[in-house]
Each structure stands twice: as structure tokens, then as C-alpha cells.
Write a protein that holds these residues in place. Structure first.
Motif, PDB file in Angstrom:
ATOM      1  N   VAL A  99      26.199  39.961  63.158  1.00 42.95           N
ATOM      2  CA  VAL A  99      24.872  40.062  62.299  1.00 42.95           C
ATOM      3  C   VAL A  99      23.795  39.924  62.971  1.00 42.95           C
ATOM      4  N   PHE A 100      23.762  38.546  63.814  1.00 40.28           N
ATOM      5  CA  PHE A 100      22.575  38.347  64.700  1.00 40.28           C
ATOM      6  C   PHE A 100      22.366  39.404  65.780  1.00 40.28           C
ATOM      7  N   ALA A 101      23.309  40.004  66.538  1.00 35.50           N
ATOM      8  CA  ALA A 101      23.098  41.108  67.444  1.00 35.50           C
ATOM      9  C   ALA A 101      22.182  42.417  66.537  1.00 35.50           C
ATOM     10  N   ALA A 102      22.811  42.579  65.425  1.00 36.34           N
ATOM     11  CA  ALA A 102      22.282  43.565  64.754  1.00 36.34           C
ATOM     12  C   ALA A 102      20.831  43.157  64.249  1.00 36.34           C
ATOM     13  N   LEU A 103      20.627  41.826  63.755  1.00 34.20           N
ATOM     14  CA  LEU A 103      19.369  41.476  63.458  1.00 34.20           C
ATOM     15  C   LEU A 103      18.244  41.479  64.430  1.00 34.20           C
ATOM     16  N   LEU A 104      18.672  41.270  65.773  1.00 33.03           N
ATOM     17  CA  LEU A 104      17.732  41.288  66.911  1.00 33.03           C
ATOM     18  C   LEU A 104      17.268  42.686  67.272  1.00 33.03           C
ATOM     19  N   PHE A 105      18.443  43.637  67.125  1.00 36.75           N
ATOM     20  CA  PHE A 105      18.163  44.935  67.397  1.00 36.75           C
ATOM     21  C   PHE A 105      17.120  45.413  66.361  1.00 36.75           C
ATOM     22  N   ALA A 106      17.450  45.279  64.970  1.00 31.76           N
ATOM     23  CA  ALA A 106      16.731  45.832  63.768  1.00 31.76           C
ATOM     24  C   ALA A 106      15.238  45.248  64.142  1.00 31.76           C
ATOM     25  N   LEU A 107      15.220  43.924  64.404  1.00 38.04           N
ATOM     26  CA  LEU A 107      13.841  43.259  64.657  1.00 38.04           C
ATOM     27  C   LEU A 107      12.976  44.286  65.436  1.00 38.04           C
ATOM     28  N   VAL A 108      13.652  44.389  66.652  1.00 35.48           N
ATOM     29  CA  VAL A 108      13.096  45.122  68.025  1.00 35.48           C
ATOM     30  C   VAL A 108      12.532  46.355  67.380  1.00 35.48           C
ATOM     31  N   VAL A 109      13.108  47.077  66.814  1.00 34.07           N
ATOM     32  CA  VAL A 109      13.004  48.502  66.403  1.00 34.07           C
ATOM     33  C   VAL A 109      12.131  48.698  64.964  1.00 34.07           C
ATOM     34  N   ALA A 110      12.217  47.617  64.110  1.00 31.06           N
ATOM     35  CA  ALA A 110      11.732  47.988  62.682  1.00 31.06           C
ATOM     36  C   ALA A 110      10.097  47.191  62.684  1.00 31.06           C
ATOM     37  N   ILE A 111      10.133  46.192  63.481  1.00 31.88           N
ATOM     38  CA  ILE A 111       8.739  45.598  63.344  1.00 31.88           C
ATOM     39  C   ILE A 111       7.871  46.481  63.764  1.00 31.88           C
ATOM     40  N   PRO A 112       7.768  46.979  65.124  1.00 27.85           N
ATOM     41  CA  PRO A 112       6.857  48.177  65.591  1.00 27.85           C
ATOM     42  C   PRO A 112       6.712  49.337  64.552  1.00 27.85           C
ATOM     43  N   ALA A 113       7.999  49.810  64.028  1.00 25.72           N
ATOM     44  CA  ALA A 113       7.804  50.903  63.131  1.00 25.72           C
ATOM     45  C   ALA A 113       7.248  50.537  62.096  1.00 25.72           C
ATOM     46  N   GLY A 114       7.185  49.327  61.418  1.00 27.29           N
ATOM     47  CA  GLY A 114       6.594  48.844  60.254  1.00 27.29           C
ATOM     48  C   GLY A 114       5.058  48.717  60.652  1.00 27.29           C
ATOM     49  N   ILE A 115       4.742  48.200  61.851  1.00 24.88           N
ATOM     50  CA  ILE A 115       3.127  48.108  62.209  1.00 24.88           C
ATOM     51  C   ILE A 115       2.692  49.613  62.164  1.00 24.88           C
ATOM     52  N   ALA A 116       3.348  50.578  63.052  1.00 24.76           N
ATOM     53  CA  ALA A 116       2.989  51.761  63.148  1.00 24.76           C
ATOM     54  C   ALA A 116       2.698  52.655  61.389  1.00 24.76           C
ATOM     55  N   ILE A 117       3.645  52.231  60.710  1.00 23.51           N
ATOM     56  CA  ILE A 117       3.542  52.866  59.440  1.00 23.51           C
ATOM     57  C   ILE A 117       2.160  51.981  58.741  1.00 23.51           C
ATOM     58  N   GLY A 118       1.899  51.030  58.894  1.00 15.93           N
ATOM     59  CA  GLY A 118       0.939  50.302  58.486  1.00 15.93           C
ATOM     60  C   GLY A 118      -0.538  50.530  58.951  1.00 15.93           C
ATOM     61  N   ILE A 119      -0.733  50.872  60.137  1.00 15.72           N
ATOM     62  CA  ILE A 119      -1.871  51.187  60.813  1.00 15.72           C
ATOM     63  C   ILE A 119      -2.208  52.549  60.813  1.00 15.72           C
ATOM     64  N   SER A 120      -1.178  53.229  60.962  1.00 13.60           N
ATOM     65  CA  SER A 120      -1.874  54.540  61.401  1.00 13.60           C
ATOM     66  C   SER A 120      -1.118  55.789  60.351  1.00 13.60           C
ATOM     67  N   ALA A 121      -2.039  56.712  60.361  1.00 13.68           N
ATOM     68  CA  ALA A 121      -1.439  57.887  59.434  1.00 13.68           C
ATOM     69  C   ALA A 121      -0.445  58.556  60.244  1.00 13.68           C
ATOM     70  N   VAL A 122      -0.525  58.875  61.394  1.00  4.50           N
ATOM     71  CA  VAL A 122       0.576  59.519  62.329  1.00  4.50           C
ATOM     72  C   VAL A 122       1.825  58.546  62.249  1.00  4.50           C
TER      73      VAL A 122
END
Lengths: 286, 257
Positions: A99-122
Motif C-alpha cells: 500500500v505504501f509503495a503504491a502510495l509513494l508511486f501514486a503521489l510522485v505521478v499524480a501530484i505533478p499531473a494534478g498541478i499540470a491539470i490545474g495550471i495549464s490548458a495543455v
């Protein structure tokens, strides 16, 4: 955001208001929070009692519903001698690691993706469809594909859990990023911040409360997916332990395993609330 | 000596029928205290944001010392009406923010922040969380944060708008003290007529529909405070009342025209 005492304060105490006992005399009523806690404790006791009684009088066959004592005893015996070649501790750590290895992986991928969704149309254009595609798919549906692609080893199990965690983290991050105050962003720009500095020093901290909420939802999703992830070729893990026990109709271990997962999830929930208090003490205070 | 010039700028927000500001010109030099007054919706904030570089005008130019402004910069620090402080940083860290962006070491930042805390009369409040401070204190932290960037110009969008009357008066004299002690150019938006008269060296009167500059009036009461006169004595001067009447007239005239 947290389910603290404050959120309950305004809810009228319906039970006390409806009771006919007070006639003129001033009765000092317990706060709604205390009332709710007492009722919760009574509910749990009642359920436990019902379980004890039905087990004691064999209202349900012990094969299907073993007594609480038996389950408690199983807890001890699996903790010490083990079940399916591993102790409870080994099952637990195997699952926690996934669960925690998955969480780490998910955080590393999903936080930048979420930021990208939030700040840019691209960014939104790229990640939104992917997230929306993944979000509604049950883990059991993509599990076979992950195994075909990545084999039956540990990475597949972690990946299955991580995929279930991606959407909640990315979506929460994006909403936190979009909610960042324009005045604060402008203030930072007017103080000389570059675009990257604005993201790092203003947008990310603004989104942190929301990211923690996403992390909480993701952990819930992770635990739900755990059993599916441990369906294939696992030799350890709480999900694996429960499934093996079910195959041999060892119901007491199944129930014990369910309780262990519930307790661990509860402890993690408390941990995240603590984390919120430490990391985002300002949340809800402005 | 720095010169900030807005030359015939027009700003038209895409979703609105008429421009927010049309053909507006004004300039701020070091040592000027320019105040924008006028009714809501006459483009005061738009002009300030254009000067800050937060919005780009559709036509006309914004220049500092002849150089075109394309983006916000630390030479034009902004103070916002709702302080816009960062709640994840304490008061000292908020003030040191501009220095952090420049890579100044933590020790130096804190020293600078403590000097500024003293300047805005908040000694000992450096470690306080933002939500523990009152509105007036927060606004002073916002002011100190802007000053930490050592700007040539201080742009303030109704910085005292959300404060109670007494706090407001104290903040006005604080602004004058800081302006008089540092050779900075101030551009400030306000709704308060008295505030404009007391602080400004020049008052720019705007009128709505579409937003435009109708008159620029020189004023000298702020300088009188700077050279030692009290606010009470300035406000008791009949000249102050007369100037207020003239200013009010020009605001109404601008709207009638």
C-alpha cells in the motif's frame, strides 16, 4: 475538513430535545459530541453482544459465524504461529509495504499531473481524459492486463493499487491548485517570483490541504484494492490470508483479517488527521 | 530617481461591453504619492494592475524609466486590499518572501524582516501565524513584505479599505512616515476622500463609463505632515476643507460629463 468537534457543534441534539423528561428544572445536557460518542460505544457493544449471543446459542452455524472468542483466539494464534506459512505480522507488513509503495508511486505521478491539470490548458488536455478513463474502472478489470504486461511479481501488485490511487490524488491536487488565491499568486509575482517559484511557493502550499484530502481518499481506495492485488501469486498479505482462509472455510481467520484491515485503516486515518494538523494548521482558519 | 509612466492606456476585458479604462495617462516619480480616487467601477484597480504589470493594456504603454513593462517585478511591489499574505508562513517568513525568491540566506532574511517588523511597529510578532493577527496587523505585514523587496514603487490597492476608522488613521500616518523616510514613489487606490487629501502629493480623479482620468489635482498636506505638522492640525486647517469640497466637486463633475 476534519471531522472535529467544531463541525458537530451546530447540530441540535434531537434525542434530548424530544425527550419529555425536563419540566421546568434545568437539566445540564451533554454536548452533542459526547452524546454521539456514547451512542457509538453503545452501538458497538450491542453489535458485539448480538454476535456473542447468536454464537453462544448457535443461531448461526459456527462454520459461518464463529464466536468472538474464537476470532480473538485466532488473532493470537495467527500472530504467534501464523497462517498459510506466515505470521500475522508478516502478512500485515507485506500488505502495508504494497500500500505504501503504491502510495509513494501514486503521489510522485499524480501530484505533478494534478498541478499540470490545474495550471495549464495543455496539462488539462493531456491528463484529464486519462484520469477520467482510469477513474471508474474497477481494479479487478485491469488486474489481468497488468499481470500480462508486468508479470506476477511484486511490481504488478503495487501497480494495481497505485492505479486505483492515481485519480483521487490527481483530482484533489487539481482542485486545490485551481482554488489557489489569485491575489496571493499576484502578490508573489509582484515580489519577483518566476512562474516556477509561484508554483513551488504559492500554488503547491495552497493546494496542500486538498492534496492531503486526496491522500486520504487514495489510502481508502488502496486498501479496497489490496485484496484484488493479492489475488494472484501472492504468498503473503492480509488479502491473501483472507482469501486462503475463505477457500478452506476458515471463517474465523476471514473475520479476524477483516478486523485487522479495519483497525489498520482506522489508525492510518488518525495518522493523516494528525498530519493535517501539523502540515496545514492554517486550513479553515482564514 | 525612477519614473513610472502610464501613457494613454486602454484596457478592455473580453467579457465586457465597454472598456474598463480608456486613454488614461498618469505618471509617478520617486518621492510622489499619487492617489487614485473615483467611484467603484471607474478602473482604479485596473490602472494599478496595469502599472504593476499584472495585466497588459490593449493599447498605450506602461514604462519605467522608458522601458516597456511586460510582467510584474519586484521594483513595483503591490499591497492588496485583502492582505494576500501566505498563511503557511509566519509573519517574519512572509516579510522575507521577496528575499527568499532572490536566494538570500535565511539569517539575513530574518534580520531584514525583523528590521521591517520594527518599522511597521510589530516588534515581537515575527513568529506569529497570520491567522493570529488582526486585520490592521496583517495589512502592516503586507506592507512590510512589499517594502522588503526594496521597490522603487509601492502600488497599493485600497490597502486600508477593510480596516476600522481608528486603525485606518494610524495606518495613514504610518504610510506617510514610511513614504517620507524612503525615496519611493507611491501609487494608491482609495475610496476615502479625506484619506486621498491627507496622503497625496497628487490626486488623480477617475470617472466611470468607460473609466477615464478626468482631472489631476496637486495636494500638499502629506508633505506638511512629513515636515512635522500633526494630522489634527492639518485637518483643522480651512484649506483642507476647501480642498475636500473641490475634490468632491471634481468627482461629481467628472461623472456628469
Amino acid at each position: 475538513m476534519t471531522l472535529s468537534a467544531d463541525s458537530n457543534r451546530d447540530i441540535p441534539d434531537i434525542a434530548a430535545a424530544g425527550s419529555p423528561r425536563q419540566t421546568g428544572a434545568k437539566v445540564r445536557r451533554a454536548s452533542p459530541v459526547t452524546t454521539a460518542r456514547i451512542v457509538s460505544a453503545l452501538t458497538i457493544l450491542a453489535l458485539l453482544l448480538a454476535w456473542l449471543v447468536s454464537a453462544h446459542f448457535k443461531l448461526v452455524s459456527p462454520v459461518f459465524l464463529p464466536s468472538p472468542q474464537t476470532v480473538l483466539w485466532k488473532f493470537y494464534s495467527v500472530a504467534t504461529t501464523g497462517f498459510v506459512d506466515a505470521t500475522l505480522w508478516q502478512h500485515l507488513t507485506a500488505s502495508l509495504f504494497r500500500v505504501f509503495a503504491a502510495l509513494l508511486f501514486a503521489l510522485v505521478v499524480a501530484i505533478p499531473a494534478g498541478i499540470a491539470i490545474g495550471i495549464s490548458a495543455v496539462g488539462r488536455g493531456i491528463f484529464d481524459p486519462v484520469i477520467e478513463f482510469l477513474r471508474p474502472i474497477p481494479p479487478l478489470a485491469y488486474l489481468p492486463l497488468i499481470i500480462i504486461w508486468f508479470g506476477i511479481g511484486e511490481p504488478s501488485k503495487i501497480l494495481v493499487i497505485a492505479i486505483a490511487m492515481l485519480a483521487p490524488i490527481a483530482i484533489s491536487t487539481a482542485s486545490g491548485v485551481k482554488g489557489a488565491s489569485q491575489d496571493r499568486i499576484n502578490a508573489a509575482r509582484a515580489l519577483g517570483a518566476t512562474r516556477f517559484q509561484v508554483i513551488l511557493h504559492v500554488i503547491l502550499p495552497s493546494a496542500l490541504p486538498s492534496i492531503l484530502t486526496g491522500l486520504r481518499i487514495a489510502l481508502g481506495a488502496g486498501w479496497s484494492t489490496l485484496v484484488a492485488a493479492e489475488l494472484v501469486a501472492a504468498t503473503r498479505g492480509l488479502g491473501f490470508m483472507i482469501q486462503s482462509a475463505a477457500q478452506f472455510l476458515v471463517t474465523d481467520v476471514v473475520i479476524m483479517g477483516i478486523f485487522v484491515i479495519a483497525i489498520v485503516a482506522f489508525i492510518l486515518e488518525i495518522g493523516i488527521r494528525r498530519l493535517e494538523r501539523v502540515l496545514v494548521p492554517w486550513s479553515g482558519k482564514e | 530617481m525612477a519614473h513610472l509612466v502610464l501613457d494613454h492606456i486602454s484596457v478592455h476585458y473580453g467579457n465586457q461591453a465597454q472598456p474598463a479604462v480608456t486613454q488614461a495617462s498618469l505618471s509617478v516619480n520617486s518621492g510622489d504619492f499619487v492617489v487614485l480616487v473615483g467611484r467603484s467601477g471607474c478602473g482604479k484597480t485596473t490602472l494599478l494592475n496595469a502599472a504593476a504589470g499584472l495585466i497588459a493594456p490593449n493599447s498605450g504603454s506602461v514604462t519605467v524609466d522608458g522601458k516597456q513593462i511586460k510582467a510584474p517585478g519586484a521594483d513595483r511591489a503591490v499591497v492588496f486590499q485583502n492582505d494576500a499574505l501566505f498563511p503557511w508562513l509566519n509573519a517574519r517568513e512572509n516579510i522575507g518572501f521577496a528575499l527568499k525568491l532572490r536566494g538570500v540566506a535565511a539569517k539575513e532574511r530574518d534580520a531584514a524582516a525583523d528590521r521591517l517588523l520594527a518599522l511597521v511597529k510589530l516588534e515581537g510578532f515575527g513568529s506569529k501565524a497570520i491567522w493570529e493577527l488582526s486585520g490592521g496587523m496583517r495589512q502592516r505585514v503586507g506592507l512590510a513584505r512589499a517594502l522588503a523587496a526594496e521597490p522603487d514603487f509601492l502600488l497599493m490597492d485600497e490597502p486600508l479599505g477593510a480596516l476600522d476608522a481608528l486603525t485606518r488613521e494610524r495606518m495613514q500616518t504610518l504610510l506617510l512616515d514610511i513614504w517620507a523616510a524612503n525615496n519611493i514613489g507611491v501609487l494608491m487606490v482609495t475610496h476615502g476622500i479625506d484619506e486621498a487629501l491627507l496622503l497625496a502629493t497628487r490626486i488623480v480623479v477617475l470617472a466611470p463609463g468607460p473609466g477615464r482620468v478626468v482631472r489631476q489635482i496637486d495636494a500638499g498636506f502629506g508633505r506638511r505632515y512629513a515636515s512635522g505638522e500633526t494630522v489634527r492640525s492639518i485637518k483643522a486647517d480651512p484649506a483642507f476643507n476647501q480642498a475636500r469640497a473641490e475634490l468632491e466637486d471634481s468627482i461629481f463633475e467628472g461623472e456628469a460629463a
